[in-house]
Design an enzyme around this catalytic site. Structure first.
Site, mmCIF file in Angstrom:
data_model
loop_
_atom_site.group_PDB
_atom_site.id
_atom_site.type_symbol
_atom_site.label_atom_id
_atom_site.label_comp_id
_atom_site.label_asym_id
_atom_site.label_seq_id
_atom_site.Cartn_x
_atom_site.Cartn_y
_atom_site.Cartn_z
ATOM 1 N N ILE A 12 48.038 22.864 104.191
ATOM 2 C CA ILE A 12 47.802 24.288 104.465
ATOM 3 C C ILE A 12 46.354 24.611 104.135
ATOM 4 O O ILE A 12 45.910 24.386 103.000
ATOM 5 C CB ILE A 12 48.716 25.206 103.614
ATOM 6 C CG1 ILE A 12 50.188 24.806 103.760
ATOM 7 C CG2 ILE A 12 48.512 26.673 103.991
ATOM 8 C CD1 ILE A 12 51.145 25.662 102.914
ATOM 9 N N ASP A 27 35.800 22.899 101.959
ATOM 10 C CA ASP A 27 35.283 23.925 102.857
ATOM 11 C C ASP A 27 35.618 23.446 104.275
ATOM 12 O O ASP A 27 35.043 22.456 104.751
ATOM 13 C CB ASP A 27 33.769 24.059 102.649
ATOM 14 C CG ASP A 27 33.137 25.066 103.601
ATOM 15 O OD1 ASP A 27 33.809 25.505 104.545
ATOM 16 O OD2 ASP A 27 31.951 25.388 103.396
ATOM 17 N N ASN A 75 45.570 28.423 108.246
ATOM 18 C CA ASN A 75 45.803 29.744 107.655
ATOM 19 C C ASN A 75 44.521 30.381 107.112
ATOM 20 O O ASN A 75 44.453 31.589 106.945
ATOM 21 C CB ASN A 75 46.842 29.538 106.531
ATOM 22 C CG ASN A 75 47.002 30.734 105.631
ATOM 23 O OD1 ASN A 75 47.644 31.713 105.995
ATOM 24 N ND2 ASN A 75 46.418 30.664 104.429
ATOM 25 N N LYS A 128 41.924 18.891 115.031
ATOM 26 C CA LYS A 128 41.431 17.608 115.548
ATOM 27 C C LYS A 128 41.707 16.476 114.550
ATOM 28 O O LYS A 128 42.315 15.459 114.895
ATOM 29 C CB LYS A 128 39.920 17.745 115.810
ATOM 30 C CG LYS A 128 39.171 16.476 116.068
ATOM 31 C CD LYS A 128 37.694 16.759 116.342
ATOM 32 C CE LYS A 128 36.796 15.958 115.442
ATOM 33 N NZ LYS A 128 35.374 16.059 115.764
ATOM 34 N N LYS A 173 41.423 36.179 115.932
ATOM 35 C CA LYS A 173 42.893 36.164 116.039
ATOM 36 C C LYS A 173 43.361 35.993 117.482
ATOM 37 O O LYS A 173 44.371 35.347 117.737
ATOM 38 C CB LYS A 173 43.490 37.413 115.384
ATOM 39 C CG LYS A 173 43.259 37.461 113.865
ATOM 40 C CD LYS A 173 43.680 36.163 113.188
ATOM 41 C CE LYS A 173 43.500 36.158 111.698
ATOM 42 N NZ LYS A 173 43.828 34.854 111.077
HETATM 43 N N1 LIG Z 1 47.529 39.567 104.392
HETATM 44 C C1 LIG Z 1 47.817 40.166 105.530
HETATM 45 O O1 LIG Z 1 48.231 41.343 105.551
HETATM 46 C C2 LIG Z 1 47.670 39.409 106.821
HETATM 47 C C3 LIG Z 1 48.155 40.001 108.003
HETATM 48 C C4 LIG Z 1 48.020 39.323 109.198
HETATM 49 C C5 LIG Z 1 47.415 38.078 109.233
HETATM 50 N N2 LIG Z 1 46.946 37.543 108.060
HETATM 51 C C6 LIG Z 1 46.312 36.218 108.145
HETATM 52 O O2 LIG Z 1 47.001 35.349 107.270
HETATM 53 C C7 LIG Z 1 46.090 34.377 106.732
HETATM 54 C C8 LIG Z 1 46.141 34.411 105.206
HETATM 55 O O3 LIG Z 1 45.833 35.735 104.785
HETATM 56 P P1 LIG Z 1 45.762 36.120 103.231
HETATM 57 O O4 LIG Z 1 46.084 37.565 103.163
HETATM 58 O O5 LIG Z 1 46.533 35.140 102.431
HETATM 59 O O6 LIG Z 1 44.199 35.941 102.992
HETATM 60 P P2 LIG Z 1 43.464 35.503 101.645
HETATM 61 O O7 LIG Z 1 42.068 36.013 101.780
HETATM 62 O O8 LIG Z 1 44.270 35.898 100.450
HETATM 63 O O9 LIG Z 1 43.465 33.911 101.754
HETATM 64 C C9 LIG Z 1 42.583 33.218 102.586
HETATM 65 C C10 LIG Z 1 42.171 31.948 101.856
HETATM 66 O O10 LIG Z 1 41.246 31.232 102.691
HETATM 67 C C11 LIG Z 1 40.311 30.611 101.826
HETATM 68 N N3 LIG Z 1 39.088 30.240 102.558
HETATM 69 C C12 LIG Z 1 38.102 31.072 102.991
HETATM 70 N N4 LIG Z 1 37.115 30.358 103.535
HETATM 71 C C13 LIG Z 1 37.479 29.045 103.451
HETATM 72 C C14 LIG Z 1 36.852 27.828 103.825
HETATM 73 N N5 LIG Z 1 35.640 27.794 104.405
HETATM 74 N N6 LIG Z 1 37.497 26.660 103.591
HETATM 75 C C15 LIG Z 1 38.719 26.666 102.987
HETATM 76 N N7 LIG Z 1 39.353 27.799 102.590
HETATM 77 C C16 LIG Z 1 38.739 28.973 102.826
HETATM 78 C C17 LIG Z 1 40.058 31.647 100.741
HETATM 79 O O11 LIG Z 1 39.495 31.065 99.579
HETATM 80 C C18 LIG Z 1 41.454 32.218 100.527
HETATM 81 O O12 LIG Z 1 42.131 31.563 99.468
HETATM 82 C C19 LIG Z 1 44.712 34.735 107.299
HETATM 83 O O13 LIG Z 1 44.474 33.968 108.455
HETATM 84 C C20 LIG Z 1 44.869 36.202 107.660
HETATM 85 O O14 LIG Z 1 43.967 36.621 108.654
HETATM 86 C C21 LIG Z 1 47.065 38.178 106.872
#
Ligand SMILES: NC(=O)c1ccc[n+]([C@@H]2O[C@H](COP(=O)([O-])OP(=O)(O)OC[C@H]3O[C@@H](n4cnc5c(N)ncnc54)[C@H](O)[C@@H]3O)[C@@H](O)[C@H]2O)c1
Length: 276
Positions: A16, A69, A97, A139, A191
């Protein structure tokens, strides 16, 4: 076969991205509860160690967490080999995600969230995580799934991957149009784009036993201010945001054989917001 067995993920290895965030923890719970092994890639070291401790204390489970990253191809390749060293196999499930939730300086003279002022470096940064990172992980892990004739790639989109943001939600009294915050253009593009990536992969590797779908969740309640909550719930037929654990069952469905004939689809789960 009893239908409940289709949800069992024993002998499945999941990776994930961005798994140390709010929803990543929920995805991990769902998959562990279904007996999968889960590996988390995230850029945030402290969130990774908190997550590791949480699963050790609450689930007595030692999960592999790797500081990666996902915009850096060599870091993903290294993670893939570390995963192989530990499990003697490559993941057969990938959840793309990770995303950046950008914060824009409040009270700044120029509101950088707005399209008129949106900076190219901000665009590039967000696209590099939300789209390029998802492509790279697909990929790098997908190659092994295709070789193995078995795999699932799940891309996390959003209700805003299906509809446009309603900018009235973010409007604040007493500010001029130029000062109003908006949902940035990158969110829509990433998205919608990830749904395009989903359809591409779904057809590209379908004959190699790799399925790919997208999940389009609505906003999760996370102590939002009352004013925002009232406005957003008026846009949702069910009149509420999602609860934090409410997507676990969908994630399990999409990752498991319970969705074995689903490919190239987007599952909307947003209280009905996108149908209004
Ligand atoms: N929370 C919501 O209400 C919601 C609603 C719809 C969609 N989403 C989508 O669900 C997914 C998760 O959302 P969330 O609320 O848990 O967000 P979040 O910001 O809590 O988690 C995102 C994670 O991605 C990590 N991340 C950022 N840049 C990175 C990189 N370069 N390499 C590796 N990791 C990296 C961050 O450190 C963070 O832990 C996202 O794609 C978000 O757009 C969230």
């Amino acid at each position: 076969m009893n239908v409940s067995n289709l949800f069992d993920l024993k002998n499945n290895l999941v990776v994930i991205t961005g798994g140390a965030g709010l929803l990543g923890k929920q995805h991990t719970e769902a998959l562990i509860e279904a007996n999968a092994e889960v590996v988390i890639l995230d850029i945030c070291k402290t969130a990774l160690s908190d997550l590791k401790e949480y699963f050790f204390l609450e689930y007595q489970k030692e999960i592999l967490t790797l500081e990666v990253d996902i915009t850096k191809e060599e870091q993903i390749l290294k993670a893939k080999e570390l995963i192989f060293d530990k499990y003697n196999k490559y993941p057969n499930i990938l959840i793309n995600n990770a995303a950046i939730d950008p914060k824009f300086e409040k009270n700044s003279k120029v509101n950088k969230s707005r399209l008129e002022n949106f900076e190219l470096n901000q665009w590039n940064l967000e696209i590099s995580v939300g789209l390029s990172g998802a492509m790279l992980c697909s990929k790098i892990f997908g190659i092994e799934m295709a070789k193995n004739s078995r795999g699932v790639i799940l891309n996390i989109a959003s209700d805003l991957g299906v509809i446009a943001p309603d900018q009235r939600l973010y409007k604040q009294d007493g500010l001029s149009d130029e000062e109003q915050n908006v949902k940035p253009v990158t969110y829509s593009v990433i998205k919608h784009g990830i749904i395009g990536l989903t359809k591409y992969i779904a057809t590209y590797w379908a004959d190699k036993g790799v399925r790919c779908n997208a999940f389009a969740p609505g906003g999760v309640f996370n102590n939002h201010p009352d004013e925002f909550l009232e406005k957003v719930t008026n846009l949702i037929p069910m009149k509420r945001m999602a609860n934090v654990g409410e997507y676990k069952s969908s994630i399990l469905f999409l990752c498991s054989d319970a969705s074995s004939y689903m490919n190239g689809a987007t599952l909307n789960m947003d209280g009905g917001r996108s149908v209004w």
